[in-house]
Design an enzyme around this catalytic site. Structure first.
Site, PDB file in Angstrom:
ATOM      1  N   SER A  45       0.766  -1.239   0.056  1.00 58.42           N
ATOM      2  CA  SER A  45       0.043   0.083   0.059  1.00 58.42           C
ATOM      3  C   SER A  45       0.766   1.205   0.080  1.00 58.42           C
ATOM      4  O   SER A  45       1.977   1.297   0.437  1.00 58.42           O
ATOM      5  CB  SER A  45      -1.014  -0.031   1.193  1.00 58.42           C
ATOM      6  OG  SER A  45      -0.216   0.205   2.337  1.00 58.42           O
ATOM      7  N   ASP A  46       0.422   2.258  -0.554  1.00 60.68           N
ATOM      8  CA  ASP A  46       1.014   3.649  -0.322  1.00 60.68           C
ATOM      9  C   ASP A  46       0.874   3.926   1.163  1.00 60.68           C
ATOM     10  O   ASP A  46      -0.021   3.349   1.960  1.00 60.68           O
ATOM     11  CB  ASP A  46       0.186   4.699  -0.992  1.00 60.68           C
ATOM     12  CG  ASP A  46       1.147   5.831  -1.351  1.00 60.68           C
ATOM     13  OD1 ASP A  46       2.298   6.183  -0.576  1.00 60.68           O
ATOM     14  OD2 ASP A  46       1.124   6.445  -2.320  1.00 60.68           O
ATOM     15  N   TRP A  47       1.540   4.886   1.749  1.00 58.44           N
ATOM     16  CA  TRP A  47       1.618   5.224   3.016  1.00 58.44           C
ATOM     17  C   TRP A  47       0.244   5.617   3.710  1.00 58.44           C
ATOM     18  O   TRP A  47      -0.200   6.943   3.571  1.00 58.44           O
ATOM     19  CB  TRP A  47       2.723   6.343   3.339  1.00 58.44           C
ATOM     20  CG  TRP A  47       3.983   5.596   3.717  1.00 58.44           C
ATOM     21  CD1 TRP A  47       4.829   6.000   4.764  1.00 58.44           C
ATOM     22  CD2 TRP A  47       4.810   4.645   3.222  1.00 58.44           C
ATOM     23  NE1 TRP A  47       5.855   4.993   4.814  1.00 58.44           N
ATOM     24  CE2 TRP A  47       5.821   4.206   3.830  1.00 58.44           C
ATOM     25  CE3 TRP A  47       4.516   3.624   1.757  1.00 58.44           C
ATOM     26  CZ2 TRP A  47       6.819   3.326   3.359  1.00 58.44           C
ATOM     27  CZ3 TRP A  47       5.419   2.732   1.569  1.00 58.44           C
ATOM     28  CH2 TRP A  47       6.650   2.534   2.415  1.00 58.44           C
ATOM     29  N   GLY A  48      -0.321   4.723   4.051  1.00 54.05           N
ATOM     30  CA  GLY A  48      -1.912   4.944   4.592  1.00 54.05           C
ATOM     31  C   GLY A  48      -3.106   4.861   3.719  1.00 54.05           C
ATOM     32  O   GLY A  48      -4.066   5.394   3.964  1.00 54.05           O
ATOM     33  N   ALA A  49      -2.491   3.966   2.695  1.00 55.34           N
ATOM     34  CA  ALA A  49      -3.700   3.924   1.521  1.00 55.34           C
ATOM     35  C   ALA A  49      -4.552   2.725   1.923  1.00 55.34           C
ATOM     36  O   ALA A  49      -5.517   2.285   0.928  1.00 55.34           O
ATOM     37  CB  ALA A  49      -3.110   3.941   0.376  1.00 55.34           C
TER      38      ALA A  49
END
Ligand SMILES: *[C@@H]1O[C@H](CO)[C@@H](O)[C@H](O)[C@H]1NC(C)=O
Ligand SMILES: *[C@@H]1O[C@H](CO)[C@@H](O)[C@H](O)[C@H]1NC(C)=O
Ligand SMILES: *[C@@H]1O[C@H](CO)[C@@H](O)[C@H](O)[C@H]1NC(C)=O
Ligand SMILES: *[C@@H]1O[C@H](CO)[C@@H](O)[C@H](O)[C@H]1NC(C)=O
Ligand SMILES: *[C@@H]1O[C@H](CO)[C@@H](O)[C@H](O)[C@H]1NC(C)=O
Ligand SMILES: *[C@@H]1O[C@H](CO)[C@@H](O)[C@H](O)[C@H]1NC(C)=O
Ligand SMILES: *[C@@H]1O[C@H](CO)[C@@H](O)[C@H](O)[C@H]1NC(C)=O
Length: 733
Positions: free
Chosen positions: A244-248
């Site tokens: 995931s992207d950071w916090g996605a």
């Protein structure tokens, strides 16, 4: 069962001897997915459920847990697509947008190799690049982190970058999958589209693919069964892991079942210790919401990537501290090698000469030089004065945000030109103010040449820079650059404009001014910015860069725009332009650009002749089902295009022949799409043969009904050009 997570221990300073051994260990060449999976299966079979989940879960930014029983140290993950971020004694490479404008695969590959060597030297397992998102909206903030507006060029850029990086044993991450193409509402928008050009990264055997913040058709990219399980892992046969992207990440079971393998940075909410994975994933397996076989698959994919890159043997431990490069645990290992030579080479090969009248360039017999503009000089606070390069002061050599690296130094055009001018005994006078027009006029007046530097910046959306919240507000030069150029042009017959920019700017205010004799597009060239542009201006390098996007006469000429306000909690972004991005739209709609995609001048001239097109894409058909997009039927070269290029001028140089395909009208395709290019060095009077091979994939279309690739019936046109509009030879299939 209460599961307690081992607290992640950063690998601290290791002994000097161990360091020497690991740094000098030769780079591991990557092994096949098959071999890697055999090792990973062996390892995963030894793991407890908690161990497996630990492989997939991070507690601090960019680290996963260690699993000592299989000697797995955990991953260190680090930005960015142009070098090692938040580290000292690293290089600041040209941005990907400049790598793209070289149209030179060798330089793209070498850039990947050099960046890979630096990530490895710092002990980074997973580099968070390349970035592949397309420049669909010309003002979008992170466009410069990618390879421009064309999917083929972006695919080639990503392929070479990944291959180069992974040759050093570093895991590359293709991102952001998919349709994350503006910064406003990036976490609260839905992109309504379907596209497939990430395939090229899978062909490069990329270790990781990062899913993006946005939704696709109303479903978050990191829990989108259709894009991850369906397209990426199904149709494309991707064998690495999806992170995931950071916090996605937004859910546990739904994300995991839709194909998400690794969650980053691990926290559900920044500052809390709970994660969508971690203990939540363990209990989801225990209560039957997630089958353990799926966790096995996740661990298998992740460990297979680690084995594939040979990181289980002799990989350097992390030796820097991204939070504080002065801290005791940061060894400040210098990983720059001689990369500055390559950086200067890419810088000059990416410089695009857009206008050159009356032999203004290269500079010859020049005795007096005026240099004007803040963009020619140093930043008041130094090259790293703004955190994450979040400010536009002095020569602009990268945009801002997480896509950056710390400059080891930054050569300004003023310094480089002054040094070069000294060799000729010519004098340099300068005014580095963008607002003091009187000083600009004084410096420009009476000089043999006036060089005026202007900029336009953008970056990741967080706190705005000069009122631009990541995405640019418009396509105008910053700091009232048009007025500065106009003032200089009023005062000097030989005004050369140099642009350092993240993407297109509108140049209509002055491009046809008779005193503007030349326009040099320097883009974002990295730490050697001043030297690269000086090499081109003085003719030490004959320019060969080409625009990886269109420079339009007005922002409204482009088919898609950043959407700056949202009437609803989730902004819907209609990708109504479909595949008609950039030049494909300008061509289809009959809009004259100022400078078209693929355009760039040289100090010499080239003549094309003798086109032959052999072979046929007809016969057979692509299979359907898992991995079908990798099938040799689709990718074997079946068409050979040959022609010759002659250098008819007086100086040696590189020509960038481009191959465009025109599909039959019945397919409703753009008039021409790029499907091949080369970069050939030719001396005066010499003729060079150029061969470009095409596969069925290059002329195929995805058939939504049949769920397979098809070669359309009818005549397929082949155009060879020096740009997307300067077509020199035509043929057909
Ligand atoms: C490494 O970086 C530090 C700053 O963090 C600097 O003081 C030092 O001179 C650099 N060393 C080398 C060899 O470049
Ligand atoms: C999104 O919706 C469009 C239009 O209905 C469809 O063609 C496309 O396949 C969908 N894509 C995804 C990833 O759901
Ligand atoms: C998270 O864990 C750390 C270390 O165990 C603890 O110090 C901190 O208070 C915790 N934070 C929260 C928000 O629970
Ligand atoms: C299973 O466990 C997860 C994580 O603790 C929880 O969110 C979910 O509601 C549970 N489901 C059932 C059916 O118990
Ligand atoms: C970074 O580390 C150095 C050396 O330990 C220390 O003096 C300095 O205060 C640290 N800086 C920050 C911002 O923590
Ligand atoms: C071009 O420069 C010359 C010399 O400074 C000046 O006299 C002339 O007015 C300028 N032309 C225009 C159109 O501004
Ligand atoms: C790419 O650039 C290098 C360095 O300038 C040059 O030697 C080479 O001819 C160019 N073309 C290709 C295809 O490598």
């Amino acid at each position: 069962m209460a599961v307690s997570f081992p607290r992640f221990l950063r690998v601290m300073a290791s002994t000097a001897i161990l360091l020497l051994l690991t740094i000098s260990a030769s780079a591991q060449s990557s092994s096949s997915w098959k071999e890697a999976y055999l090792k990973a299966e062996q390892a995963v079979s030894q793991l407890t459920l908690t161990d497996k989940v630990n492989v997939l879960t991070a507690r601090c930014i960019g680290n996963t847990f260690a699993v000592p029983s299989i000697d797995f140290p955990g991953f260190c993950l680090e930005d960015s697509p142009l070098g090692v971020r938040l580290a000292s004694n690293v290089s600041a490479f040209p941005a990907a947008i400049n790598a793209a404008s070289t149209f030179n695969r060798t330089l793209m590959r070498q850039r990947g190799e050099a960046m890979g060597a630096e990530f490895r030297g710092k002990g980074v397992n997973v580099a968070l690049g390349p970035m592949m998102n397309l420049m669909r909206a010309p003002a979008a903030g992170r466009n410069w982190e990618g390879f421009g507006a064309d999917p083929y060029l972006s695919g080639e850029g990503a392929f070479e970058t990944i291959t180069g990086m992974q040759s050093q044993g570093v895991q590359a991450t293709a991102k952001h999958f998919v349709n994350n193409e503006q910064e406003h509402f990036r976490t609260t928008s839905t992109s309504d589209v379907d596209d497939r050009f990430f395939l090229r990264s899978v062909q490069a055997e990329v270790a990781a693919i990062m899913c993006s913040y946005n939704q696709i058709n109303g479903t978050y990219a990191c829990e989108n069964d259709k894009t991850i399980n369906g397209i990426l892992k199904g149709e494309f046969g991707f064998q690495g892991y999806v992170m995931s992207d950071w916090g996605a990440t937004h859910t546990t079971a739904r994300a995991v079942l839709s194909g998400l393998d690794v969650t980053m940075p691990g926290d559900r909410v920044a500052g809390t210790n709970s994660s969508f994975f971690g203990t939540t994933l363990v209990s989801s397996v225990q209560n039957g919401t997630v089958p353990e076989s799926r966790v096995d698959d996740m661990a298998l994919r992740t460990l297979a990537a680690w084995y594939k890159l040979g990181q289980d043997q002799g990989y350097p431990p992390v030796n820097f501290d991204s939070h504080n490069n002065s801290a005791a645990d940061d060894e400040r290992v210098d990983v720059q090698g001689d990369h500055k030579v390559l950086i200067r080479e890419i810088g000059k090969a990416s410089t695009v000469l857009l206008k050159n009248t009356a032999g203004a360039l290269p500079l010859t017999n020049i005795k007096t030089i005026g240099i004007i503009g803040n963009g020619a000089g140093p930043a008041a606070r130094g090259p790293n004065g703004f955190p994450n390069r979040q400010g536009d002061d002095g020569v602009l050599a990268m945009g801002w945000g997480s896509g950056t690296a710390t400059f080891p130094y930054l050569i300004t055009p003023l310094d480089a030109i002054t040094a070069r001018a000294a060799q000729d005994g010519s004098t340099v006078t300068s005014s580095l103010s963008d607002t003091d027009l009187a000083a600009a006029a004084t410096v420009a007046s009476g000089k043999d040449v006036a060089l005026v530097f202007i900029t336009a910046d953008s970056g990741e959306g967080s706190s705005p820079v000069e009122g631009n919240a990541g995405d640019r507000n418009n396509l105008q030069a910053w700091h009232n650059g048009d007025a500065l150029v106009q003032q200089v042009a009023q005062s000097n017959l030989n005004t050369v404009v140099v642009v350092n920019s993240v993407g297109p700017i509108v140049v209509e205010a002055w491009i046809d001014h008779p005193n503007v004799t030349a326009l040099v597009w320097s883009g974002l060239p990295g730490q050697e910015a001043g030297n690269s542009v000086t090499d081109v201006i003085y003719g030490a390098y004959n320019p060969s860069g080409r625009l990886p996007y269109t420079i339009g006469k007005s922002i409204t000429d482009y088919p898609a725009q950043v959407i700056y306000t949202s009437p609803t909690p989730i902004l819907s972004i209609p990708y109504s332009e479909g595949i008609f991005i950039d030049y494909r739209h300008f061509d289809a709609a009959g809009i004259a650009p100022r400078f078209e995609f693929g355009f760039g001048l040289s100090y010499t001239t080239f003549v094309y002749s003798g086109l032959s097109v052999r072979g046929s894409p007809r016969g057979g058909q692509a299979p359907t089902g898992p991995g079908s997009s990798l099938d040799p039927w689709l990718h074997d070269p079946v068409i050979t295009v040959h022609f010759t290029v002659k250098n008819t001028g007086k100086v040696a140089g590189h020509e960038i022949p481009q191959l465009y395909v025109s599909l039959p009208a019945s397919t409703n395709s753009p008039p021409r799409v790029l499907k091949g290019f080369d970069s050939v060095f030719i001396t005066p009077g010499q003729t060079q043969g150029v061969t470009i091979q095409l596969s069925r994939f290059d002329v195929a279309m995805w058939d939504v009904v049949q769920q397979r690739w098809q070669v359309p019936a009818g005549k397929i046109g082949i155009s060879i050009g020096a740009s997307s509009r300067d077509i020199r030879l035509t043929g057909s299939l």
